[in-house]
Design a protein around this motif. Structure first.
Motif, PDB file in Angstrom:
ATOM      1  N   ALA A  53      41.064 107.566  62.140  1.00  0.00           N
ATOM      2  CA  ALA A  53      40.694 106.401  62.944  1.00  0.00           C
ATOM      3  C   ALA A  53      41.362 106.504  64.314  1.00  0.00           C
ATOM      4  N   PRO A  54      40.706 107.127  65.296  1.00  0.00           N
ATOM      5  CA  PRO A  54      41.270 107.247  66.640  1.00  0.00           C
ATOM      6  C   PRO A  54      41.569 105.865  67.235  1.00  0.00           C
ATOM      7  N   PRO A  55      42.542 105.765  68.132  1.00  0.00           N
ATOM      8  CA  PRO A  55      42.962 104.458  68.664  1.00  0.00           C
ATOM      9  C   PRO A  55      41.826 103.610  69.215  1.00  0.00           C
ATOM     10  N   GLU A  56      40.911 104.239  69.944  1.00  0.00           N
ATOM     11  CA  GLU A  56      39.842 103.464  70.576  1.00  0.00           C
ATOM     12  C   GLU A  56      38.879 102.849  69.573  1.00  0.00           C
ATOM     13  N   SER A  57      38.922 103.310  68.311  1.00  0.00           N
ATOM     14  CA  SER A  57      37.995 102.812  67.297  1.00  0.00           C
ATOM     15  C   SER A  57      38.566 101.653  66.494  1.00  0.00           C
ATOM     16  N   TRP A  58      39.820 101.289  66.734  1.00  0.00           N
ATOM     17  CA  TRP A  58      40.451 100.271  65.888  1.00  0.00           C
ATOM     18  C   TRP A  58      39.810  98.906  66.089  1.00  0.00           C
ATOM     19  N   ILE A  59      39.602  98.207  64.991  1.00  0.00           N
ATOM     20  CA  ILE A  59      39.007  96.875  65.007  1.00  0.00           C
ATOM     21  C   ILE A  59      39.863  95.914  65.812  1.00  0.00           C
ATOM     22  N   THR A  60      41.163  96.079  65.728  1.00  0.00           N
ATOM     23  CA  THR A  60      42.100  95.234  66.488  1.00  0.00           C
ATOM     24  C   THR A  60      41.772  95.241  67.973  1.00  0.00           C
ATOM     25  N   MET A  61      41.339  96.369  68.485  1.00  0.00           N
ATOM     26  CA  MET A  61      41.104  96.508  69.919  1.00  0.00           C
ATOM     27  C   MET A  61      39.963  95.632  70.411  1.00  0.00           C
ATOM     28  N   SER A  62      39.066  95.213  69.516  1.00  0.00           N
ATOM     29  CA  SER A  62      37.911  94.418  69.942  1.00  0.00           C
ATOM     30  C   SER A  62      37.875  93.030  69.318  1.00  0.00           C
ATOM     31  N   THR A  63      38.917  92.668  68.539  1.00  0.00           N
ATOM     32  CA  THR A  63      38.917  91.346  67.903  1.00  0.00           C
ATOM     33  C   THR A  63      40.155  90.537  68.294  1.00  0.00           C
ATOM     34  N   THR A  64      41.284  90.797  67.641  1.00  0.00           N
ATOM     35  CA  THR A  64      42.503  90.061  67.954  1.00  0.00           C
ATOM     36  C   THR A  64      43.737  90.894  67.643  1.00  0.00           C
ATOM     37  N   THR A  65      44.745  90.765  68.490  1.00  0.00           N
ATOM     38  CA  THR A  65      45.998  91.487  68.283  1.00  0.00           C
ATOM     39  C   THR A  65      46.648  91.100  66.962  1.00  0.00           C
ATOM     40  N   ALA A  66      46.372  89.884  66.491  1.00  0.00           N
ATOM     41  CA  ALA A  66      46.972  89.396  65.253  1.00  0.00           C
ATOM     42  C   ALA A  66      46.563  90.231  64.040  1.00  0.00           C
ATOM     43  N   PHE A  67      45.560  91.094  64.202  1.00  0.00           N
ATOM     44  CA  PHE A  67      45.053  91.884  63.080  1.00  0.00           C
ATOM     45  C   PHE A  67      45.707  93.256  62.968  1.00  0.00           C
ATOM     46  N   ILE A  68      46.583  93.610  63.893  1.00  0.00           N
ATOM     47  CA  ILE A  68      47.110  94.971  63.971  1.00  0.00           C
ATOM     48  C   ILE A  68      47.825  95.402  62.696  1.00  0.00           C
ATOM     49  N   GLU A  69      48.730  94.557  62.175  1.00  0.00           N
ATOM     50  CA  GLU A  69      49.487  94.971  60.980  1.00  0.00           C
ATOM     51  C   GLU A  69      48.574  95.126  59.768  1.00  0.00           C
ATOM     52  N   ILE A  96      47.471  97.816  43.495  1.00  0.00           N
ATOM     53  CA  ILE A  96      48.797  97.225  43.634  1.00  0.00           C
ATOM     54  C   ILE A  96      48.698  96.050  44.596  1.00  0.00           C
ATOM     55  N   TYR A  97      49.360  94.940  44.245  1.00  0.00           N
ATOM     56  CA  TYR A  97      49.360  93.773  45.130  1.00  0.00           C
ATOM     57  C   TYR A  97      50.554  93.872  46.076  1.00  0.00           C
ATOM     58  N   TYR A  98      50.285  93.803  47.388  1.00  0.00           N
ATOM     59  CA  TYR A  98      51.345  93.826  48.390  1.00  0.00           C
ATOM     60  C   TYR A  98      51.557  92.412  48.922  1.00  0.00           C
ATOM     61  N   PRO A  99      52.804  91.899  48.892  1.00  0.00           N
ATOM     62  CA  PRO A  99      53.060  90.488  49.171  1.00  0.00           C
ATOM     63  C   PRO A  99      52.900  90.063  50.613  1.00  0.00           C
ATOM     64  N   ASP A 100      52.814  91.010  51.544  1.00  0.00           N
ATOM     65  CA  ASP A 100      52.686  90.640  52.951  1.00  0.00           C
ATOM     66  C   ASP A 100      51.949  91.748  53.692  1.00  0.00           C
ATOM     67  N   MET A 101      50.720  91.453  54.085  1.00  0.00           N
ATOM     68  CA  MET A 101      49.906  92.445  54.788  1.00  0.00           C
ATOM     69  C   MET A 101      49.697  92.077  56.259  1.00  0.00           C
ATOM     70  N   ALA A 102      50.503  91.137  56.761  1.00  0.00           N
ATOM     71  CA  ALA A 102      50.314  90.687  58.141  1.00  0.00           C
ATOM     72  C   ALA A 102      51.614  90.666  58.925  1.00  0.00           C
ATOM     73  N   SER A 103      52.630  91.344  58.409  1.00  0.00           N
ATOM     74  CA  SER A 103      53.935  91.324  59.052  1.00  0.00           C
ATOM     75  C   SER A 103      54.213  92.619  59.782  1.00  0.00           C
ATOM     76  N   GLY A 104      54.817  92.510  60.957  1.00  0.00           N
ATOM     77  CA  GLY A 104      55.324  93.684  61.648  1.00  0.00           C
ATOM     78  C   GLY A 104      56.642  94.088  61.020  1.00  0.00           C
ATOM     79  N   TYR A 105      57.398  94.941  61.693  1.00  0.00           N
ATOM     80  CA  TYR A 105      58.646  95.502  61.191  1.00  0.00           C
ATOM     81  C   TYR A 105      58.319  96.413  60.010  1.00  0.00           C
ATOM     82  N   GLN A 106      58.041  97.656  60.309  1.00  0.00           N
ATOM     83  CA  GLN A 106      57.601  98.598  59.298  1.00  0.00           C
ATOM     84  C   GLN A 106      57.984 100.009  59.725  1.00  0.00           C
ATOM     85  N   GLY A 107      58.044 100.909  58.769  1.00  0.00           N
ATOM     86  CA  GLY A 107      58.423 102.282  59.061  1.00  0.00           C
ATOM     87  C   GLY A 107      57.448 103.266  58.430  1.00  0.00           C
TER      88      GLY A 107
END
Length: 282
Positions: A190-206, A166-177
């Motif tokens: 995926a425990p919190p300390e293992s997240w890629i976001t933690m070692s790269t950029t906050t912009a990758f979180i969503e 399935i194609y999702y139109p926005d994979m980089a936006s916050g505001y989610q439930g």
């Protein structure tokens, strides 16, 4: 009565008046639903060196019984650009506090008057509710063109590596439930300390969060069309976005490569978790 926890990660440049307005609107918009509303405001300890918003938040906590402030501890090896911990550890903590989780920008990028749409979807049985600024009627992005382009590229790359059909139109936006149960399962894999976001950029979180959610649902046999709803939003209603430096883009590309490498390992862990829950194995 179901408990709704609204997550608001807070940065050092806190605008307390706007934050209080957002809280007030959320209370008003959710009052028509039969839910027990609470707020979790997360802030990094590192923010103490950049304006100290914590004292203002603690004052806010004293005045509102439905609000809790959570100071995210410093994590060894984590990056500091805007502080990913307040997101990753915020989602981790909030998933343990109630039945549903909705995150919203504390600085005004998201319109709090739209929160009822997210809550309604969760109450109707959706496991995840994504927002989109693109590809749907009433979806708009008011941020600078450079940021819009970056989000569209991130969405394209995400859909290429997702492989969920399935194609999702926005994979980089916050505001989610999300249902809290779903997030708890994500963090078991995926425990919190293992997240890629933690070692790269906050912009990758969503992007990372939505990828993990979709992979988990897909692997455990959920029907994505009936489990995930996409809601159009207007992005940037009370916040003027700024351009990302080129370094953020490079970090994001690195994060995509790491996510691509992690995918088979994550999927296998999802299968193992599903087998553990159902008592079935391959």
């Amino acid at each position: 009565m179901k408990r709704l926890i609204v997550l608001l990660p807070v940065a050092a440049n806190l605008r307390i008046t706007l934050l209080e307005e957002i809280l007030s609107i959320i209370r008003e918009e959710t009052s028509r639903f039969s839910v027990d509303l609470h707020f979790l405001l997360t802030v990094n300890q590192s923010s103490l060196d950049a304006g100290n918003p914590v004292s203002k938040l603690l004052e806010l906590q004293e005045r509102h019984t439905d609000l809790e402030v959570f100071e995210v501890p410093a994590v060894e090896g984590a990056i500091t650009d805007a502080g990913p911990g307040r997101y990753v550890y915020g989602f981790y903590k909030v998933s343990q506090l109630g039945d549903f989780v909705i995150d919203i920008d504390s600085a005004g990028a998201h319109d709090p008057r739209s929160i009822g749409k997210f809550l309604e979807a969760l109450l109707s049985g959706q496991k995840a509710v994504f927002s989109t600024r693109f590809g749907m009627k009433d979806a708009r992005d008011l941020y600078p063109f450079q940021r819009q382009l970056a989000s569209r590229v991130a969405t394209l790359l995400s859909n290429v590596i997702l492989g969920v059909g399935i194609y999702y139109p926005d994979m980089a936006s916050g505001y989610q439930g999300y249902s809290s149960d779903l997030l708890q399962r994500v963090f078991r894999v995926a425990p919190p300390e293992s997240w890629i976001t933690m070692s790269t950029t906050t912009a990758f979180i969503e992007t990372e969060l939505r990828s993990y959610v979709l992979w988990l649902l897909k692997t455990t046999g959920a029907n994505l069309r009936s489990s995930v709803q996409v809601i159009p939003i207007i992005y940037g209603v009370n916040k003027k976005g700024v351009k990302f430096p080129a370094s953020v883009g490079l970090k994001a590309l690195k994060a995509f490569w790491l996510l691509y490498q992690r995918k088979p390992v994550y999927l296998q862990k999802c299968k193992d978790l599903f087998a553990e829950k159902t008592g079935k194995s391959d």
